[in-house]
Design an enzyme around this catalytic site. Structure first.
Site, PDB file in Angstrom:
ATOM      1  N   CYS A   2     -24.111  79.745 102.422  1.00  0.00           N
ATOM      2  CA  CYS A   2     -23.094  79.217 101.252  1.00  0.00           C
ATOM      3  C   CYS A   2     -22.649  81.026 100.885  1.00  0.00           C
ATOM      4  O   CYS A   2     -23.644  82.371 101.587  1.00  0.00           O
ATOM      5  CB  CYS A   2     -24.061  79.739 100.028  1.00  0.00           C
ATOM      6  SG  CYS A   2     -24.827  77.885 100.561  1.00  0.00           S
ATOM      7  N   ARG A  27     -18.588  81.138 106.347  1.00  0.00           N
ATOM      8  CA  ARG A  27     -19.729  81.251 106.322  1.00  0.00           C
ATOM      9  C   ARG A  27     -20.246  79.652 105.363  1.00  0.00           C
ATOM     10  O   ARG A  27     -21.263  79.563 105.471  1.00  0.00           O
ATOM     11  CB  ARG A  27     -20.574  82.041 105.173  1.00  0.00           C
ATOM     12  CG  ARG A  27     -20.354  83.473 105.171  1.00  0.00           C
ATOM     13  CD  ARG A  27     -21.279  85.198 104.367  1.00  0.00           C
ATOM     14  NE  ARG A  27     -22.319  83.904 103.797  1.00  0.00           N
ATOM     15  CZ  ARG A  27     -23.960  85.171 104.249  1.00  0.00           C
ATOM     16  NH1 ARG A  27     -23.847  85.540 104.833  1.00  0.00           N
ATOM     17  NH2 ARG A  27     -24.500  84.911 104.805  1.00  0.00           N
ATOM     18  N   TRP A  73     -22.207  75.691 101.572  1.00  0.00           N
ATOM     19  CA  TRP A  73     -22.801  74.787 103.031  1.00  0.00           C
ATOM     20  C   TRP A  73     -23.579  73.794 102.585  1.00  0.00           C
ATOM     21  O   TRP A  73     -25.255  74.434 102.065  1.00  0.00           O
ATOM     22  CB  TRP A  73     -23.124  75.758 104.144  1.00  0.00           C
ATOM     23  CG  TRP A  73     -23.208  75.118 105.135  1.00  0.00           C
ATOM     24  CD1 TRP A  73     -22.063  75.008 106.095  1.00  0.00           C
ATOM     25  CD2 TRP A  73     -24.721  74.328 105.456  1.00  0.00           C
ATOM     26  NE1 TRP A  73     -22.771  73.713 107.315  1.00  0.00           N
ATOM     27  CE2 TRP A  73     -23.780  74.124 106.768  1.00  0.00           C
ATOM     28  CE3 TRP A  73     -26.005  74.633 104.858  1.00  0.00           C
ATOM     29  CZ2 TRP A  73     -25.090  72.814 107.796  1.00  0.00           C
ATOM     30  CZ3 TRP A  73     -27.040  73.600 105.768  1.00  0.00           C
ATOM     31  CH2 TRP A  73     -26.793  73.509 107.214  1.00  0.00           C
ATOM     32  N   ASN A  99     -27.336  81.534  97.146  1.00  0.00           N
ATOM     33  CA  ASN A  99     -27.623  80.535  98.434  1.00  0.00           C
ATOM     34  C   ASN A  99     -29.386  80.609  98.798  1.00  0.00           C
ATOM     35  O   ASN A  99     -30.075  81.412  97.814  1.00  0.00           O
ATOM     36  CB  ASN A  99     -27.461  82.727  99.040  1.00  0.00           C
ATOM     37  CG  ASN A  99     -25.524  82.604  98.951  1.00  0.00           C
ATOM     38  OD1 ASN A  99     -25.398  81.808  98.460  1.00  0.00           O
ATOM     39  ND2 ASN A  99     -25.235  83.251  99.847  1.00  0.00           N
ATOM     40  N   GLY A 100     -28.942  79.530  99.349  1.00  0.00           N
ATOM     41  CA  GLY A 100     -30.274  79.727 100.061  1.00  0.00           C
ATOM     42  C   GLY A 100     -31.491  78.542  99.898  1.00  0.00           C
ATOM     43  O   GLY A 100     -30.426  77.106  98.900  1.00  0.00           O
ATOM     44  N   GLU A 479     -23.892  77.186 127.747  1.00  0.00           N
ATOM     45  CA  GLU A 479     -23.256  78.230 126.761  1.00  0.00           C
ATOM     46  C   GLU A 479     -21.959  77.148 126.998  1.00  0.00           C
ATOM     47  O   GLU A 479     -21.222  77.211 125.511  1.00  0.00           O
ATOM     48  CB  GLU A 479     -22.866  79.501 126.737  1.00  0.00           C
ATOM     49  CG  GLU A 479     -22.130  80.552 125.183  1.00  0.00           C
ATOM     50  CD  GLU A 479     -22.652  80.117 124.608  1.00  0.00           C
ATOM     51  OE1 GLU A 479     -23.630  79.346 124.678  1.00  0.00           O
ATOM     52  OE2 GLU A 479     -21.447  80.833 123.434  1.00  0.00           O
ATOM     53  N   LYS A 483     -19.831  75.274 123.361  1.00  0.00           N
ATOM     54  CA  LYS A 483     -18.439  76.019 122.662  1.00  0.00           C
ATOM     55  C   LYS A 483     -17.605  74.860 121.948  1.00  0.00           C
ATOM     56  O   LYS A 483     -17.275  74.555 121.659  1.00  0.00           O
ATOM     57  CB  LYS A 483     -17.536  77.381 123.758  1.00  0.00           C
ATOM     58  CG  LYS A 483     -18.455  78.531 124.021  1.00  0.00           C
ATOM     59  CD  LYS A 483     -18.147  79.562 122.268  1.00  0.00           C
ATOM     60  CE  LYS A 483     -19.276  79.422 121.805  1.00  0.00           C
ATOM     61  NZ  LYS A 483     -20.424  80.265 121.847  1.00  0.00           N
ATOM     62  N   GLU A 486     -18.914  73.156 119.586  1.00  0.00           N
ATOM     63  CA  GLU A 486     -18.988  72.743 118.537  1.00  0.00           C
ATOM     64  C   GLU A 486     -17.481  73.336 118.431  1.00  0.00           C
ATOM     65  O   GLU A 486     -17.068  72.862 116.857  1.00  0.00           O
ATOM     66  CB  GLU A 486     -19.339  74.279 118.724  1.00  0.00           C
ATOM     67  CG  GLU A 486     -20.688  74.767 118.100  1.00  0.00           C
ATOM     68  CD  GLU A 486     -21.115  76.468 118.806  1.00  0.00           C
ATOM     69  OE1 GLU A 486     -21.293  77.107 117.203  1.00  0.00           O
ATOM     70  OE2 GLU A 486     -20.596  77.067 119.800  1.00  0.00           O
ATOM     71  N   HIS A 502     -31.601  62.908 137.967  1.00  0.00           N
ATOM     72  CA  HIS A 502     -32.535  62.286 137.598  1.00  0.00           C
ATOM     73  C   HIS A 502     -32.976  61.413 136.358  1.00  0.00           C
ATOM     74  O   HIS A 502     -33.428  60.761 136.036  1.00  0.00           O
ATOM     75  CB  HIS A 502     -33.828  63.406 137.454  1.00  0.00           C
ATOM     76  CG  HIS A 502     -33.749  64.676 138.759  1.00  0.00           C
ATOM     77  ND1 HIS A 502     -35.152  63.702 140.017  1.00  0.00           N
ATOM     78  CD2 HIS A 502     -34.359  65.318 139.149  1.00  0.00           C
ATOM     79  CE1 HIS A 502     -35.316  64.950 140.406  1.00  0.00           C
ATOM     80  NE2 HIS A 502     -34.106  65.356 140.507  1.00  0.00           N
ATOM     81  N   LYS A 600     -21.606  80.163 109.553  1.00  0.00           N
ATOM     82  CA  LYS A 600     -22.333  81.286 110.488  1.00  0.00           C
ATOM     83  C   LYS A 600     -23.101  81.943 110.363  1.00  0.00           C
ATOM     84  O   LYS A 600     -24.205  82.118 111.669  1.00  0.00           O
ATOM     85  CB  LYS A 600     -20.615  82.231 110.312  1.00  0.00           C
ATOM     86  CG  LYS A 600     -21.049  83.970 110.691  1.00  0.00           C
ATOM     87  CD  LYS A 600     -20.032  83.699 112.464  1.00  0.00           C
ATOM     88  CE  LYS A 600     -20.262  84.565 113.336  1.00  0.00           C
ATOM     89  NZ  LYS A 600     -20.246  84.176 114.363  1.00  0.00           N
TER      90      LYS A 600
HETATM   91  C1  F6R Z   1     -23.086  79.064 118.054  1.00  0.00           C
HETATM   92  C2  F6R Z   1     -23.366  80.223 117.848  1.00  0.00           C
HETATM   93  C3  F6R Z   1     -24.513  79.483 116.551  1.00  0.00           C
HETATM   94  C4  F6R Z   1     -25.510  81.212 116.632  1.00  0.00           C
HETATM   95  C5  F6R Z   1     -26.719  80.868 115.958  1.00  0.00           C
HETATM   96  C6  F6R Z   1     -27.776  82.021 115.865  1.00  0.00           C
HETATM   97  O1  F6R Z   1     -22.038  79.564 118.651  1.00  0.00           O
HETATM   98  O2  F6R Z   1     -22.664  81.515 116.792  1.00  0.00           O
HETATM   99  O3  F6R Z   1     -25.594  78.794 117.244  1.00  0.00           O
HETATM  100  O4  F6R Z   1     -25.450  81.314 118.370  1.00  0.00           O
HETATM  101  O5  F6R Z   1     -26.815  80.278 114.675  1.00  0.00           O
HETATM  102  O6  F6R Z   1     -27.087  82.598 115.074  1.00  0.00           O
HETATM  103  P1  F6R Z   1     -27.481  83.823 114.666  1.00  0.00           P
HETATM  104  O7  F6R Z   1     -26.764  85.051 115.642  1.00  0.00           O
HETATM  105  O8  F6R Z   1     -26.932  84.689 113.972  1.00  0.00           O
HETATM  106  O9  F6R Z   1     -29.060  84.430 114.475  1.00  0.00           O
END
Ligand code: F6R
Length: 605
Positions: A2, A27, A73, A99-100, A479, A483, A486, A502, A600
């Site tokens: 949030c 966010r 969120w 938030n929280g 990774e 991507k 996501e 396997h 985020k």
């Molecule tokens: C993927 C992504 C998330 C963050 C994860 C950790 O594209 O952005 O998987 O890498 O939530 O976030 P941070 O780096 O802020 O701890």
């Protein structure tokens, strides 16, 4: 997660709040709301979905000069209007954005219900509004002091009280909150990116502090009501808000900012061909006595940690492990005072990572954090902070911060290895020289992207796709698959190339795309064998490699990335996968910068 914004000043509050919410949208974007003072009363406006929908509902021409806003969120309750913030006290005196998570809200709700309060939402936040109403005897600060000890969990609170129509009250525990003061008034935000202007003084509220914001200043008190003098925090220019510029999406902009993110991060670390990490404060003996190294993080940052574990093991020849932060406490790590724990986090606020870090601290391990925000909680609680200088990352899916994390990880592993006498001077110099060239190689490779658009055409209609690789290439595969999942919502998974046979090779059918990464020279020939196994079962092979010798007759599509040392290879092999994910999501019409259900900065465990 949030986002919170608040404003009290001389300007019209509604446009300030709307702009702040738009900047916080990355966010959380399930729903949004605002509360403003209109004719001495608190008026509320709420909407489902993005804060931009709020523009239609909020009174754009309102003369209100004070208000708070929130982008949600969802955690407790569906993302609908009744659960959107602000939440009001029953008497209409208080409006609260939060938030929280209030972890004991069920118990508090039961007690309040028994006292006759009727809850209108499913959120944990509404208990705060009712508790305030109950504790209030004319002084909001005292009411906050009384209720804060009752709230377990984490909170950043922005509060309006109808008895103080020129004021915003705020308080926090374990969730970030900033106050900005400039000539036009006082601002409240969970993230400095939300501040209306990139000027003025900025203060960070500490845990268990209460802030009173008026148009001409901020007063901060501890929970006992004693005044605290705050010092201004300096925000790096790079952390302030910037738009998308010429790019259609923040993600694309950030992909193209990777050369700068990488080189800026190394600017004060790789100096005159030597790696300087002063904050480590570990002499040769201490490094030699390390029993093991742990890399702890979530999501993409975890993948950077996997690269770290592979590189550290290779260069230091001691055990090195990567941990998913949320699992750290569940696995009994044997960290102690001779263990180096590397915490990786773009935001520096990820709750799972923070909890794991605190656990490692309890075990007396040396904590080094790699963060993109020097004001973050993780930075503040670490023994040594190594900043990534990726600048503000807005797209939910990380790209440039990941690249910057890798830059630090390489430098750290090389420095430790050299200090421990595990590599000689010549090898050290060679690594440093090659490291200094990576950013240029990234820039060179990014000049051409037509291959990504063609591969996106293949992936856009696929039901399933596999990413494979060995060694460092496995890190890239993880990774790359994340991507794609996501942002394009394609179902795919990363597999260690040798592990495919396997089990999941059973999923490969005629035409199933398999993205194979073959850049780590130490294992390339084995991966080539695994590619053949996939091809024999009908897979369409998309091969990412850095060596013409790895071109086999099995590849349907081949993408060449620049060659480098194996330990740095992820920095280059990940680039085509970021772009492929981007263009696949674009073809599918997905919300690239704000994928559904994601946020985020994930500030809940
Ligand atoms: C993927 C992504 C998330 C963050 C994860 C950790 O594209 O952005 O998987 O890498 O939530 O976030 P941070 O780096 O802020 O701890």
């Amino acid at each position: 997660m949030c986002g919170i914004i608040g404003y009290t000043g001389v300007q019209a509050a509604v446009p300030v709040i709307l702009q702040g919410l738009e900047r916080l949208e990355y966010r959380g974007y399930d729903s949004a709301g605002m509360g403003i003072f209109e004719n001495g009363e608190i008026a509320m406006y709420k909407t489902m979905g993005s804060p931009s929908n709020l523009k239609e509902k909020a009174p754009q021409g309102s003369a209100a000069k004070v208000g708070i806003g929130h982008t949600r969120w969802a955690t407790h309750g569906a993302p609908d209007e009744k659960n959107a913030h602000p939440h009001m006290s029953a008497d209409g005196k208080f409006a609260v954005v939060h938030n929280g998570i209030i972890e004991n809200y069920v118990e508090l709700k039961r007690e309040l219900t028994e006292k006759g309060y009727i809850f209108r939402s499913e959120t944990d936040t509404e208990v705060v509004a009712f508790l305030l109403e109950e504790a209030y005897k004319g002084d909001v600060k005292s009411a906050l002091s009384e209720i804060m000890p009752k709230l377990n969990g984490s909170y950043a609170l922005g509060i309006l009280c109808s008895d103080y129509p020129d004021t915003i009250f705020c308080a926090k525990k374990s969730s970030p909150l900033f106050v900005g003061i400039d000539a036009d008034g006082g601002y409240l935000a969970s993230d400095v990116a939300a501040f209306y202007k990139n000027s003025g003084k900025i203060y960070k509220l500490g845990d268990n502090e209460i802030g009173i914001i008026k148009k001409d200043g901020l007063k901060v008190f501890d929970i006992d009501g004693c005044r605290i003098r705050k010092t201004e925090v300096k925000i790096r220019e790079a952390q302030r808000y910037e738009g998308k510029g010429k790019y259609e999406h923040f993600m694309l902009k950030e992909i193209y900012e990777q050369p700068t993110a990488f080189s800026a991060t190394l600017e004060n670390i790789l100096v005159d061909g030597k790696i300087k990490l002063g904050c480590l404060k570990m002499n040769r003996e201490k490094i030699k006595h390390l029993n093991h190294i742990e890399f702890i993080a979530c999501g993409s940052a975890y993948h950077a940690g996997v690269v770290g574990a592979y590189a550290a093991q290779k260069l230091l020849n001691i055990p090195a492990f990567s941990f998913i932060a949320s699992e750290y406490i569940n696995r009994s790590s044997s960290a102690d005072e001779n263990t180096l724990v590397v915490i990786i986090s773009q935001s520096g606020e990820t709750a799972d990572t923070l909890a794991a870090m605190r656990e490692a601290k309890k075990r007396n391990a040396k904590i080094v954090s790699i963060v993109n925000n020097e004001l973050s909680t993780i930075a503040q609680e670490s023994d040594c902070v190594i900043l990534t200088k990726a600048g503000r990352e807005v797209a939910v899916a990380t790209t440039k911060a990941f690249s910057a994390q890798l830059a630090v990880i390489y430098a750290l592993c090389i420095r430790l290895s050299y200090s421990a006498g595990k590599i000689d001077r010549e090898k050290y110099k060679n690594y440093c020289t090659e490291l200094s060239k990576i950013s240029e190689k990234i820039g060179e490779f990014l000049k051409e992207n037509s291959y990504a658009k063609s591969i996106a055409e293949i992936l856009k209609d696929t039901d399933y796709c596999s990413f494979i690789g060995r060694g460092f290439d496995y890190c890239t595969a993880m990774e790359g698959a994340l991507k794609l999942k996501e942002i394009s919502y394609a179902h795919c998974e990363a597999y260690a190339a040798g592990e495919l046979k396997h089990g999941t090779i059973s999923l490969i059918e005629n035409g199933t795309p398999v993205v194979a990464v073959v850049c780590d020279s130490s294992v390339a020939t084995k991966t080539l064998g695994n590619i053949k196994e996939c091809k024999a079962r009908g897979a369409k092979i998309i091969c990412i490699t850095n060596d013409e010798n790895y071109k086999g007759d099995a590849d349907d599509v081949i993408v060449y990335v620049p060659k480098t040392e194996d330990i740095f290879s992820v920095s280059l092999s990940v680039l085509p996968l970021q772009l492929i994910a981007y263009y696949t999501a674009k073809l599918k019409g997905c919300s690239i910068d704000k994928p559904k259900n994601l946020a985020k900065s994930v500030t809940v465990e």
